[in-house]
Design an enzyme around this catalytic site. Structure first.
Site, PDB file in Angstrom:
ATOM      1  N   LYS A   1       8.504 -13.763  -9.775  1.00  0.00           N
ATOM      2  CA  LYS A   1       8.147 -12.592 -10.757  1.00  0.00           C
ATOM      3  C   LYS A   1       8.656 -11.233  -9.865  1.00  0.00           C
ATOM      4  CE  LYS A   1       3.882 -10.772  -9.853  1.00  0.00           C
ATOM      5  NZ  LYS A   1       3.785  -9.485  -9.424  1.00  0.00           N
ATOM      6  N   ASN A   2       8.659 -11.350  -8.550  1.00  0.00           N
ATOM      7  CA  ASN A   2       8.730 -10.016  -8.200  1.00  0.00           C
ATOM      8  C   ASN A   2      10.232  -9.692  -7.884  1.00  0.00           C
ATOM      9  OD1 ASN A   2       6.066  -9.557  -7.868  1.00  0.00           O
ATOM     10  ND2 ASN A   2       5.975 -10.233  -5.366  1.00  0.00           N
TER      11      ASN A   2
ATOM     12  N   ARG B   1       2.640  -2.738 -10.856  1.00  0.00           N
ATOM     13  CA  ARG B   1       3.106  -1.986  -9.542  1.00  0.00           C
ATOM     14  C   ARG B   1       4.589  -1.681  -9.730  1.00  0.00           C
ATOM     15  NH1 ARG B   1       1.524   0.718  -5.648  1.00  0.00           N
ATOM     16  NH2 ARG B   1       2.767   0.676  -3.577  1.00  0.00           N
TER      17      ARG B   1
ATOM     18  N   CYS C   1      -2.279  -4.461  -8.279  1.00  0.00           N
ATOM     19  CA  CYS C   1      -3.624  -4.936  -7.950  1.00  0.00           C
ATOM     20  C   CYS C   1      -4.177  -4.138  -6.947  1.00  0.00           C
ATOM     21  CB  CYS C   1      -3.374  -6.480  -7.240  1.00  0.00           C
ATOM     22  SG  CYS C   1      -3.117  -7.629  -8.341  1.00  0.00           S
TER      23      CYS C   1
ATOM     24  N   ARG D   1      -1.835   1.169  -0.540  1.00  0.00           N
ATOM     25  CA  ARG D   1      -0.559   0.982  -1.389  1.00  0.00           C
ATOM     26  C   ARG D   1       0.117   2.294  -1.723  1.00  0.00           C
ATOM     27  NH1 ARG D   1      -0.647  -4.404  -5.405  1.00  0.00           N
ATOM     28  NH2 ARG D   1       1.544  -4.694  -4.385  1.00  0.00           N
ATOM     29  N   PRO D   2       0.513   2.853  -0.658  1.00  0.00           N
ATOM     30  CA  PRO D   2       0.985   4.247  -0.780  1.00  0.00           C
ATOM     31  C   PRO D   2       2.624   4.012  -1.003  1.00  0.00           C
ATOM     32  CG  PRO D   2       0.909   3.855   1.465  1.00  0.00           C
ATOM     33  CD  PRO D   2       0.209   2.673   0.662  1.00  0.00           C
ATOM     34  N   ILE D   3       3.318   5.135  -1.441  1.00  0.00           N
ATOM     35  CA  ILE D   3       4.819   4.931  -1.815  1.00  0.00           C
ATOM     36  C   ILE D   3       5.554   5.943  -1.191  1.00  0.00           C
ATOM     37  CG2 ILE D   3       4.492   4.212  -4.286  1.00  0.00           C
ATOM     38  CD1 ILE D   3       5.195   6.890  -5.134  1.00  0.00           C
ATOM     39  N   ASP D   4       4.863   6.439   0.144  1.00  0.00           N
ATOM     40  CA  ASP D   4       5.507   7.381   1.032  1.00  0.00           C
ATOM     41  C   ASP D   4       7.093   6.798   1.262  1.00  0.00           C
ATOM     42  OD1 ASP D   4       3.929   5.321   2.583  1.00  0.00           O
ATOM     43  OD2 ASP D   4       4.678   6.454   4.419  1.00  0.00           O
ATOM     44  N   GLN D   5       7.260   5.669   1.694  1.00  0.00           N
ATOM     45  CA  GLN D   5       8.505   5.218   2.137  1.00  0.00           C
ATOM     46  C   GLN D   5       9.488   5.296   1.078  1.00  0.00           C
ATOM     47  OE1 GLN D   5       9.263   4.528   5.589  1.00  0.00           O
ATOM     48  NE2 GLN D   5       6.985   5.435   5.385  1.00  0.00           N
TER      49      GLN D   5
ATOM     50  N   ASP E   1       0.681 -12.843  -0.170  1.00  0.00           N
ATOM     51  CA  ASP E   1       0.453 -13.337  -1.329  1.00  0.00           C
ATOM     52  C   ASP E   1      -0.121 -14.767  -1.491  1.00  0.00           C
ATOM     53  OD1 ASP E   1       1.193 -10.889  -2.420  1.00  0.00           O
ATOM     54  OD2 ASP E   1       2.854 -11.632  -3.620  1.00  0.00           O
TER      55      ASP E   1
ATOM     56  N   ILE F   1      -1.010  -7.247   6.214  1.00  0.00           N
ATOM     57  CA  ILE F   1      -0.316  -6.318   5.287  1.00  0.00           C
ATOM     58  C   ILE F   1      -1.095  -5.451   4.437  1.00  0.00           C
ATOM     59  CG2 ILE F   1       1.634  -6.431   3.616  1.00  0.00           C
ATOM     60  CD1 ILE F   1       2.522  -7.902   5.916  1.00  0.00           C
TER      61      ILE F   1
ATOM     62  N   ARG G   1      -0.711 -11.966 -15.409  1.00  0.00           N
ATOM     63  CA  ARG G   1       0.213 -11.056 -15.145  1.00  0.00           C
ATOM     64  C   ARG G   1       1.442 -11.611 -14.298  1.00  0.00           C
ATOM     65  NH1 ARG G   1      -1.602  -6.390 -11.394  1.00  0.00           N
ATOM     66  NH2 ARG G   1       0.068  -6.749 -10.750  1.00  0.00           N
TER      67      ARG G   1
END
Ligand code: UD1
Length: 434
Positions: free
Chosen positions: A22-23, A96, A120, A125-129, A309, A331, A401
């Protein structure tokens, strides 16, 4: 209300075939918008997350066609730019991986507006990177119109990007934005997960020039244009791991087919350590367990460490093992939400900070459970399969999902599980399995 009803106590036996990752699929489907030519992508798992992303790609103006249940053709040459480059609907806000469209559209059209990613609720879960990477390449990024992320650039220029944390999403996203940039991009402290290598291989098959994926330094030399390709996605490491722990927790004997055993090493070695037997073949693994398993200690880490996971599925297995186990989640900070549910089945688990101390019990008793997220939902199904008596698992939208035909695959292994939509169907199942 859709839910699973399960009668536990059966040792699972037989064979199961694992779907595409999936990922990896989410990164690869988004990457297909980087060319105007047709991409044919095989081994796409038929799960809600990939369907939502494909609908969003179609919504951008691309031609998306299912050639068969697992093969998709994407032709992005019909995307017009301008307003087309805005991605928002109630579905995309829930996944996501919507953020991969930011990197891919920015890379190709130098403009993207995408609803802030959901997914989830397992932590901040930031997106700063991701943003740091886009900005390093010359883009400006801001949040507009109630939670849309807008990234735009006159020109993208290759740069050196150092990731402050090891992140799968940002590593893939920066690759997507950089493949068509001018010059050379270096991503340092990159994540090394198998799906990062898969996305890089897909991009290289489109004519990109990416070296070092799978190590912590990825070098990308920008090219002018990418072309169409045919590509088959790698097997899903986490789906495989889920069935491995399911076999172990139920004391079963299952051959798990269509896997890359190397990707499963962290899981196999922990299962062997606690007394299950994992046999590796070229593209399958067999997991056998009889008698009570033993305790161990686990810390989740980026690949090749033990995957976050797989943490809930392993916890469910350890909660039935002899002795005291400790799991440290390094994580995501909110990944023990299933513990309350397991406690209602008799488990003895105490969460302290980012660690869970698990005192093994002999068996679970069935209960009515609610899935808190995707992997924890799968873990609760494993617990219910190992439990005495009946259980139900609600909120299975999370499980759908990410797992293809989850209940069908479990039934084929002898598990007593059904997806029901009403109390009447639930009662019918109970009468049938007795
Ligand atoms: C992906 C997977 C998810 C898996 C996770 C870790 C997808 C769609 N999801 O999620 O199933 O659990 O990898 O293997 O592929 N972080 C930051 N800033 C950022 C990005 C991440 O601080 O900009 C932090 C996160 O909070 C987390 C860590 O980095 O603590 C790892 O996150 P990341 O690898 O990015 O996870 P996702 O890509 O969200």
């Amino acid at each position: 209300m859709e839910r699973y009803v399960i009668k536990g106590g059966v040792a699972l036996e037989g064979e199961v075939t694992i779907a595409g990752a999936k990922n990896a699929a989410l990164g690869i489907l988004a990457a297909a918008v980087l060319t105007d030519e047709e991409c044919i992508i095989e081994n796409v798992p038929s799960v809600e997350d990939t369907r939502v992303l494909l609908r969003a790609i179609e919504g951008l103006g691309a031609k998306v066609k299912y050639i068969d249940a697992h093969t998709v053709s994407i032709c992005a040459g019909t995307i017009r730019g301008g307003e087309d480059l805005c991605v928002d609907d109630m579905y995309i806000r829930k996944i996501r991986a919507s953020y991969y469209l930011l990197g891919a559209l920015l890379g190709k059209y130098h403009y993207a507006e995408v609803a802030l990613p959901g997914g989830c609720e397992i932590g901040l879960r930031p997106i700063d990177q991701h943003i740091k990477g886009f900005e390093a390449l010359g883009a400006s990024v801001d949040i507009v119109n109630g939670g849309m992320v807008r990234a735009q650039a006159e020109q993208l220029i290759g740069r050196h990007v150092y990731m402050d944390v090891v992140t799968v999403g940002a590593t893939i996203n920066i690759m997507l934005a950089a493949v068509l940039a001018e010059g050379k991009t270096t991503i340092e402290n990159a994540a090394k997960e198998p799906h990062i290598v898969d996305v890089a291989n897909f991009l290289n098959s489109m004519g990109a020039n990416i070296k070092g994926a799978g190590t912590d330094v990825i070098r990308i030399r920008g090219v002018q244009k990418l072309k169409g390709t045919e590509y088959s996605i790698i097997p899903d490491q986490i789906e495989a791991g889920t069935f491995m722990t399911m076999a172990a927790a139920t004391g079963g004997n299952v051959l798990i087919k269509n896997v890359i055993p190397k990707h499963l090493e962290a899981i196999s070695s922990k299962l062997n350590e606690i007394g299950a037997h994992v046999l590796e073949y070229d593209d399958s693994v067999r997991v056998m367990a009889d008698g009570r398993l033993k305790s161990t200690q686990i810390k989740t880490l980026p690949y090749p460490g033990f995957p976050t996971d797989m943490q809930p599925q392993m916890a469910v297995t350890l909660a039935l093992s002899q002795g005291t186990s400790i799991i440290t989640e390094s994580i995501f900070e909110n990944r023990f939400k299933y513990v309350n549910e397991l406690s209602r089945m008799g488990a003895r688990i105490k969460v302290e900070g980012n660690s869970a101390v698990i005192n093994g019990i002999e068996s679970y008793t069935g209960a009515n459970l609610v899935a808190p997220d995707l992997r924890a939902g799968a873990a609760l199904v494993i617990a219910a399969l190992a439990a005495e008596g009946f259980s139900t698992v609600e909120d299975i939208k999370y499980i759908l999902r990410g797992y293809e035909d989850f209940d069908g695959k479990i039934r084929a292994l002898g598990g007593k599980i059904e997806l029901v939509d009403s109390d009447k169907e639930l009662q019918k199942f109970k009468l049938r399995v007795g």
